[in-house]
Design a protein around this motif. Structure first.
Motif, short mmCIF file in Angstrom:
data_model
loop_
_atom_site.label_atom_id
_atom_site.label_comp_id
_atom_site.label_asym_id
_atom_site.label_seq_id
_atom_site.Cartn_x
_atom_site.Cartn_y
_atom_site.Cartn_z
N GLU A 96 -0.56 5.18 4.24
CA GLU A 96 0.49 5.73 5.12
C GLU A 96 1.26 4.65 5.86
O GLU A 96 2.43 4.86 6.19
CB GLU A 96 -0.11 6.75 6.09
CG GLU A 96 -0.39 8.06 5.42
CD GLU A 96 -0.51 9.23 6.38
OE1 GLU A 96 0.05 9.16 7.49
OE2 GLU A 96 -1.17 10.20 6.00
N VAL A 97 0.66 3.49 6.10
CA VAL A 97 1.37 2.43 6.81
C VAL A 97 2.65 2.03 6.05
O VAL A 97 3.66 1.68 6.66
CB VAL A 97 0.46 1.20 7.07
CG1 VAL A 97 0.09 0.49 5.77
CG2 VAL A 97 1.11 0.24 8.04
N LEU A 98 2.64 2.14 4.72
CA LEU A 98 3.83 1.78 3.94
C LEU A 98 4.93 2.82 4.06
O LEU A 98 6.08 2.53 3.74
CB LEU A 98 3.47 1.56 2.47
CG LEU A 98 2.84 0.21 2.16
CD1 LEU A 98 2.59 0.06 0.66
CD2 LEU A 98 3.68 -0.94 2.65
N PHE A 99 4.61 4.01 4.55
CA PHE A 99 5.65 5.02 4.76
C PHE A 99 6.55 4.63 5.93
O PHE A 99 7.65 5.16 6.07
CB PHE A 99 5.05 6.40 4.98
CG PHE A 99 4.25 6.92 3.81
CD1 PHE A 99 4.54 6.51 2.51
CD2 PHE A 99 3.22 7.81 4.00
CE1 PHE A 99 3.81 6.99 1.43
CE2 PHE A 99 2.49 8.31 2.92
CZ PHE A 99 2.79 7.89 1.64
N THR A 100 6.11 3.70 6.75
CA THR A 100 6.93 3.21 7.85
C THR A 100 7.63 1.90 7.47
O THR A 100 8.33 1.32 8.29
CB THR A 100 6.09 3.00 9.13
OG1 THR A 100 5.11 1.99 8.89
CG2 THR A 100 5.43 4.29 9.56
#
Length: 108
Positions: free
Chosen positions: A82-86
């Motif tokens: 999920e960190v890559l979604f930011t």
């Protein structure tokens, strides 16, 4: 994130690269050279297919967890954290790596 939010991000990142085209209606994916290189599963998880070298680098930075779709572990795919979604630019970088990998394979 909800599946719809991940799908919107996925669409936006794909739209920024002329090598990519989003395909599929219920299970969106990208492919090139006859090989899929990314997919959004029904649970809203995004997977990218990477070479062994790129998987190793991805694992060092984010932890390369397996990606599953239709109840099966997808060979050569990593689960996008999920960190890559930011970080849409970084996500785009890894999608490009997936594209480059499948373009290096024999065409299907």
């Amino acid at each position: 994130m909800k599946r719809e939010e991940v799908l919107e991000l996925y669409r936006n990142v794909i739209a920024k690269n002329s090598n990519f085209e989003l395909k599929g209606k219920s299970m969106p994916y990208t492919s090139a050279n006859g090989h899929m290189f990314s997919q959004l599963n029904k649970d809203g998880e995004l997977g990218i297919r990477l070479s062994k070298t790129d998987t190793s680098a991805f694992d060092t930075k984010y932890g390369a967890k397996p990606f599953t779709s239709y109840g099966a572990v997808m060979k050569e795919y990593v689960l996008v954290p999920e960190v890559l979604f930011t970080e849409p630019d970084t996500l785009g970088f890894y999608l490009q790596k997936g594209y480059e990998y499948v373009m290096s394979l024999p065409p299907k």
